[in-house]
Structure formats: structure tokens, C-alpha cells
Design a protein around this motif. Structure first.
Motif, PDB file in Angstrom:
ATOM      1  N   THR A 173      66.736 -18.689  48.851  1.00 46.36           N
ATOM      2  CA  THR A 173      67.119 -17.566  49.706  1.00 46.36           C
ATOM      3  C   THR A 173      66.522 -17.709  51.102  1.00 46.36           C
ATOM      4  O   THR A 173      67.205 -17.462  52.102  1.00 46.36           O
ATOM      5  CB  THR A 173      66.689 -16.234  49.076  1.00 46.36           C
ATOM      6  OG1 THR A 173      67.100 -16.201  47.704  1.00 46.36           O
ATOM      7  CG2 THR A 173      67.321 -15.064  49.794  1.00 46.36           C
ATOM      8  N   TYR A 174      65.253 -18.083  51.189  1.00 48.26           N
ATOM      9  CA  TYR A 174      64.658 -18.341  52.504  1.00 48.26           C
ATOM     10  C   TYR A 174      65.433 -19.439  53.237  1.00 48.26           C
ATOM     11  O   TYR A 174      65.730 -19.325  54.437  1.00 48.26           O
ATOM     12  CB  TYR A 174      63.197 -18.762  52.357  1.00 48.26           C
ATOM     13  CG  TYR A 174      62.204 -17.636  52.352  1.00 48.26           C
ATOM     14  CD1 TYR A 174      62.134 -16.726  53.404  1.00 48.26           C
ATOM     15  CD2 TYR A 174      61.320 -17.460  51.297  1.00 48.26           C
ATOM     16  CE1 TYR A 174      61.221 -15.686  53.408  1.00 48.26           C
ATOM     17  CE2 TYR A 174      60.395 -16.414  51.276  1.00 48.26           C
ATOM     18  CZ  TYR A 174      60.347 -15.535  52.340  1.00 48.26           C
ATOM     19  OH  TYR A 174      59.447 -14.508  52.335  1.00 48.26           O
ATOM     20  N   GLY A 175      65.762 -20.513  52.530  1.00 51.45           N
ATOM     21  CA  GLY A 175      66.486 -21.612  53.157  1.00 51.45           C
ATOM     22  C   GLY A 175      67.842 -21.207  53.681  1.00 51.45           C
ATOM     23  O   GLY A 175      68.256 -21.610  54.774  1.00 51.45           O
ATOM     24  N   ALA A 176      68.547 -20.370  52.910  1.00 50.89           N
ATOM     25  CA  ALA A 176      69.880 -19.929  53.340  1.00 50.89           C
ATOM     26  C   ALA A 176      69.794 -19.081  54.606  1.00 50.89           C
ATOM     27  O   ALA A 176      70.576 -19.274  55.550  1.00 50.89           O
ATOM     28  CB  ALA A 176      70.558 -19.147  52.212  1.00 50.89           C
ATOM     29  N   PHE A 177      68.857 -18.141  54.647  1.00 47.30           N
ATOM     30  CA  PHE A 177      68.753 -17.274  55.816  1.00 47.30           C
ATOM     31  C   PHE A 177      68.273 -18.026  57.064  1.00 47.30           C
ATOM     32  O   PHE A 177      68.610 -17.642  58.184  1.00 47.30           O
ATOM     33  CB  PHE A 177      67.808 -16.103  55.534  1.00 47.30           C
ATOM     34  CG  PHE A 177      68.423 -14.999  54.734  1.00 47.30           C
ATOM     35  CD1 PHE A 177      69.663 -14.478  55.074  1.00 47.30           C
ATOM     36  CD2 PHE A 177      67.774 -14.465  53.633  1.00 47.30           C
ATOM     37  CE1 PHE A 177      70.250 -13.460  54.334  1.00 47.30           C
ATOM     38  CE2 PHE A 177      68.337 -13.431  52.887  1.00 47.30           C
ATOM     39  CZ  PHE A 177      69.583 -12.934  53.241  1.00 47.30           C
ATOM     40  N   LEU A 178      67.505 -19.083  56.890  1.00 47.66           N
ATOM     41  CA  LEU A 178      66.979 -19.818  58.046  1.00 47.66           C
ATOM     42  C   LEU A 178      67.919 -20.906  58.549  1.00 47.66           C
ATOM     43  O   LEU A 178      67.798 -21.338  59.696  1.00 47.66           O
ATOM     44  CB  LEU A 178      65.633 -20.453  57.685  1.00 47.66           C
ATOM     45  CG  LEU A 178      64.427 -19.515  57.641  1.00 47.66           C
ATOM     46  CD1 LEU A 178      63.230 -20.215  57.002  1.00 47.66           C
ATOM     47  CD2 LEU A 178      64.059 -19.043  59.042  1.00 47.66           C
TER      48      LEU A 178
END
Length: 491
Positions: free
Chosen positions: A123-128
Motif C-alpha cells: 500500500t505504501y508503494g502504490a501511494f508513493l
């Protein structure tokens, strides 16, 4: 003001996952502490990034861009603007609270936390990610563990819920993938870099005919994640049967990736098609709001009430996306945050009640406010927030959406306001059945949340709801520069 390297926000939960793998399964205390630290540090880093972001300058900041597969234009490209920096705060708060609330999990604890950390990393990777390939990759990384966690640690109908959720989300992901590949090929740039594609679309938009068939693929694909009516039916059963932490993460954060992707890859890149298709989405949004609200009114299982309520509230996000003005889009981003915090808190409280009472059936509960005053008070405040009572973040967000949609969709807005009345009715009904009235004698010995550790996840999420509700400029001044740019490209 300097900000940390954005990669550390992804790497810390990944490092935590790595260390947990080498801890003996019977060392429960160490596993919990490593997992807690692995989500707390990126939460702090996300707050640092949010504070360091220069909203006056706008645009993507703290950018990292490392070429990976050059012939296909794939790069490890990270960056934040006023929209995704707020989503990092949302994810940080919800993931930290989800780990704290997972103390009731006893079986196969090591595997549970490993899968939870994989979801957080994805999830962090997708948003960043500012690269479409990596966004999709991280999106799928976040989604895969959800199936396993529901199937292993879920409630009685966990196999059915896990399979239904998976079938719907895989179908949506496949449709979205077709749309994203078509977008990649149609630009002729041979790059997945979102910033380059945005710049190209400003100077040389895609032909309208191309936009009109690529746009609905992306909106439908990610709209299934966002529980667009009538493709919402996986969500209530998925949330109801999932372990508490996954209900919090999925309803609070993962669902918002659908709205985030629609903003980034559909509306901003294909504005002409947005004007063609989004009025239809606005109509479907009202079905979300009203139909799902009425279904929530008939439920006796508290988690199903919250599940259908969550689907209903996504209608306001969809309606705001169809407004094409700054008020509406600000309301969308604000509501993504406000609903994410509120939904996570509501499922956390319900999970606590279910762990104590061993039931979620409202007919079997009653009078819980007498033996659980802290939990009962928090649930009442969550209900007020969900119903749009002033003083909570949801009120500001929903007012912005309704003001933004008033001129363009007058009668749809009137129906959306009616949806708030329905919300108040089914939540007050849940409070009356579950927390008011005579106390069921078999629940007289229930334990309220008394220790600091037990109260912390609830206090953290409630404090954010009230803080942002009373001081909305903390968010509005931050996201406005990014939403204005998107609205200008649409208009």
C-alpha cells in the motif's frame, strides 16, 4: 525543510517483515514489538514528509527516479504531492492502530504479522509510485495477502468471503490492467512514467475516440475496488468475515486506492472522456448512497451494518469525482482521509466488542455502555462522525462534496443529502440495540478498554477525526494546490 528519503517509508515495514521471518514463532512478544516498530517508523516518516511538503510550490516533491527496464520505460519513480502525502498519513495511522488491535490473534501469529506487513508495504508503494507499472505491482502486492488472511483468520464464512472478494478484485484488476496497457500504448511515449505522460497529455491529448474506450476500463477496474454500484457485493461480506485488522486496512485504506487511481490515471489524463462518462458515474454514486444505506438499515450483524455503510459512503467520493471543480475534488480527497480513519475506528471497536461478547448480532447485545463505557462512548462518537455531525472530519468532507455537486447535479445532490438521513437512522438504531437499554446479564462481567495500550488505537484515530474536523485547513491548504492543477486540466 528537509524530508526523509521516501524509499525508507517502504523499506521499514519490509525490513520488519524480514526480521519477523527469522524470529521463532513462539517468541510472541518480540514478533509483536518488531511489527509495531515496522509500522510506527513509516507513520512518523509520513508525518515528517507531510509537514515538509511545500504546498505553496505544489507539484511532486522529494522525487526519486531510478531507471529500471529502460526499453519499456519502467522506472522506480517515487514522489509526493498534496494528495498522496495525505494518504501516507492515513495508512500510517490505520496500520499502526491495526497492529495494536491485533492482540486478540493467538493462532499462527508469525504468519499473520508477515502477511499484514506485506499488505502495508504494497500500500505504501502504490501511494508513493509515480510509475504506472510500479503502482499496479504494489497494488497487487497489497491485495494478495488479504485473501489469505480472511481465509485463515476470518469468521465462520471466511472461505466464501475470501473467494468472493478475490473473484471481484481479480476481475477489477484485470480490467484496470487492460486499460493501463492501452493507455501506455496509446501515448506513443514508450514510458510508464506518470509525470511524462501528464506533460504529454497537456500538449497532445489522446484522441477522444481512444479516451472514450480506455477511460471506462480504468474507472470500472478501479471502481470495483472502490465498491462502485452494482459491483460492491464483495465488500460487506469481506469486511464482516475478515479479521479486525484487515477490515480496518481494507475499508479504511486499500479501498481508497481505487479513488486515487481514478484521479491519477483516468480523470487527469483523459479529461474529455471524463466529461462523457463521469455523469453516469454520478448516477451510480446515488445508488451507492441510497441503496446501500437502505440495505444497512436491514442488517442485524454489526459488521454488516458497517460494511454496507462503507459502500454507501463511497458514493459521496464517486459523486465528488464527477463534479470537475475544486470544491468537489477537495471534498473527495478530504473524505478519502476522513472516511478511512472513521471506518478503521468503527471496525476496531466492533472487533473489540465481538472479541468480548463472542457475537456481532445486535439482537443478542444491549446495554453495553453500562459495562464498556469507553468503547460505547467511542462507538457513539464514530456514529456521529459517520452521520456528518459538525466537529468531525466527515462533516467538512461531505459538505465540500455536496457544495461541489450542487450546481452540476442538483437532484442527485438532494438524494445524497437524503442518504445522510438514512445513515443517521441505521447508526442510531445500532447504538440503541447494541449499547443502550437493559444489559444482557451474560455480559455483566465484560472488560472495558482500561489500559493505555488498549485505548491507544481508539484514541489515536478519534483524535485525528476531531482534530481535522475542527481544523480542516490542516488538510485543505495542503491538498488545494494539487487538486487545482487537476481541475484546470479537466476544464
Amino acid at each position: 525543510m528537509m524530508a526523509p528519503n521516501l524509499s525508507w517509508i517502504i523499506l521499514f515495514p519490509l525490513l520488519g517483515l524480514f526480521f519477523v521471518c527469522f524470529v521463532p514463532a513462539d517468541n510472541v512478544r518480540l514478533i509483536r514489538r518488531i511489527t509495531g516498530g515496522a509500522v510506527l517508523v513509516p507513520f512518523i516518516l509520513s508525518a515528517w514528509v507531510y509537514a515538509a511538503y511545500d504546498h505553496a510550490a505544489g507539484g511532486f516533491q522529494f522525487v526519486q527516479n531510478i531507471p529500471w527496464v529502460v526499453p519499456f520505460g519502467i522506472s522506480y519513480h517515487l514522489g509526493v504531492d498534496g494528495i498522496n502525502s495525505l494518504m501516507l498519513i492515513l495508512l500510517g495511522a490505520v496500520s499502526f492502530a491495526a497492529v495494536l488491535i491485533s492482540g486478540s490473534v493467538k493462532d499462527r501469529l508469525k504468519e499473520y504479522y508477515i502477511l499484514l506487513l506485506i499488505t502495508v508495504v504494497g500500500t505504501y508503494g502504490a501511494f508513493l509510485s509515480l510509475d504506472i507499472f510500479f503502482f499496479y505491482f504494489f497494488h497487487e502486492v497489497a491485495a494478495v495477502p488479504v485473501f489469505l488472511m480472511i481465509a485463515i483468520w476470518g469468521s465462520e464464512r471466511r472461505e466464501f468471503a475470501a473467494m468472493k472478494l478475490t473473484l471481484f478484485l481479480v476481475a477489477g484488476a484485470a480490467i484496470a490492467l487492460i486499460g493501463l496497457i492501452a493507455l501506455y500504448l496509446s501515448t506513443g511515449l514508450q514510458t510508464f512514467d506518470l509525470v511524462q505522460i501528464q506533460q504529454q497529455m497537456i500538449l497532445h491529448p489522446l484522441p477522444i475516440a481512444t479516451q472514450n474506450w480506455v477511460f471506462p476500463l480504468i474507472v470500472l477496474g478501479f471502481g470495483i475496488t472502490l465498491t462502485l454500484w452494482p459491483f460492491y457485493t464483495w465488500a460487506p461480506v469481506g469486511y464482516a468475515e475478515a479479521p479486525t485488522a484487515i477490515s480496518m486496512l481494507h475499508a479504511g485504506v486499500l479501498k481508497k486506492m481505487g479513488a486515487y487511481a481514478i484521479i491519477r490515471f483516468a480523470i487527469q489524463l483523459m479529461p474529455q472522456a471524463a466529461h462523457t462518462w463521469m455523469p453516469l458515474v454520478a448516477i451510480l454514486a446515488i445508488f451507492n448512497i441510497v441503496y446501500c444505506g437502505f440495505v444497512a438499515l436491514t442488517q442485524r450483524d454489526l459488521k454488516y451494518v458497517l460494511g454496507y455503510s462503507s459502500c454507501s459512503h463511497m458514493g459521496y467520493i464517486l459523486l465528488g469525482l464527477a463534479c470537475f471543480n475544486t470544491l468537489g475534488l477537495n471534498g473527495v480527497v478530504f473524505l478519502m482521509f476522513a472516511h478511512g480513519i472513521m471506518a478503521a475506528l468503527a471496525f476496531a471497536l466492533t472487533g473489540y466488542v465481538a472479541d468480548q461478547t463472542k457475537t456481532r448480532n445486535l439482537d443478542e447485545l444491549g446495554g453495553l455502555l453500562k459495562c464498556m463505557p469507553f468503547i460505547g462512548t467511542c462507538f457513539m462518537m464514530v456514529a456521529f462522525a459517520s452521520a456528518g455531525v459538525p466537529g468531525f472530519a466527515n462533516f467538512v468532507a461531505e459538505v465540500l462534496v455536496l457544495l461541489g455537486s450542487w450546481d452540476k447535479y442538483l437532484w442527485l445532490t438532494v438524494l445524497a443529502v437524503f442518504g445522510l438521513v438514512i445513515t443517521a437512522i441505521y447508526l442510531l438504531k445500532a447504538i440503541r440495540l447494541g449499547f443502550q437499554g437493559p444489559l444482557n446479564p451474560k455480559f455483566a462481567a465484560l472488560k472495558d478498554a482500561t489500559s493505555l495500550t488498549t485505548k491507544l488505537p481508539f484514541v489515536l484515530l478519534m483524535a485525528l477525526l476531531i482534530l481535522v474536523g475542527c481544523l480542516p485547513t490542516i488538510i485543505l491548504s495542503h491538498i488545494d494546490s494539487s487538486t487545482k492543477t487537476i481541475v484546470e486540466s479537466i476544464q
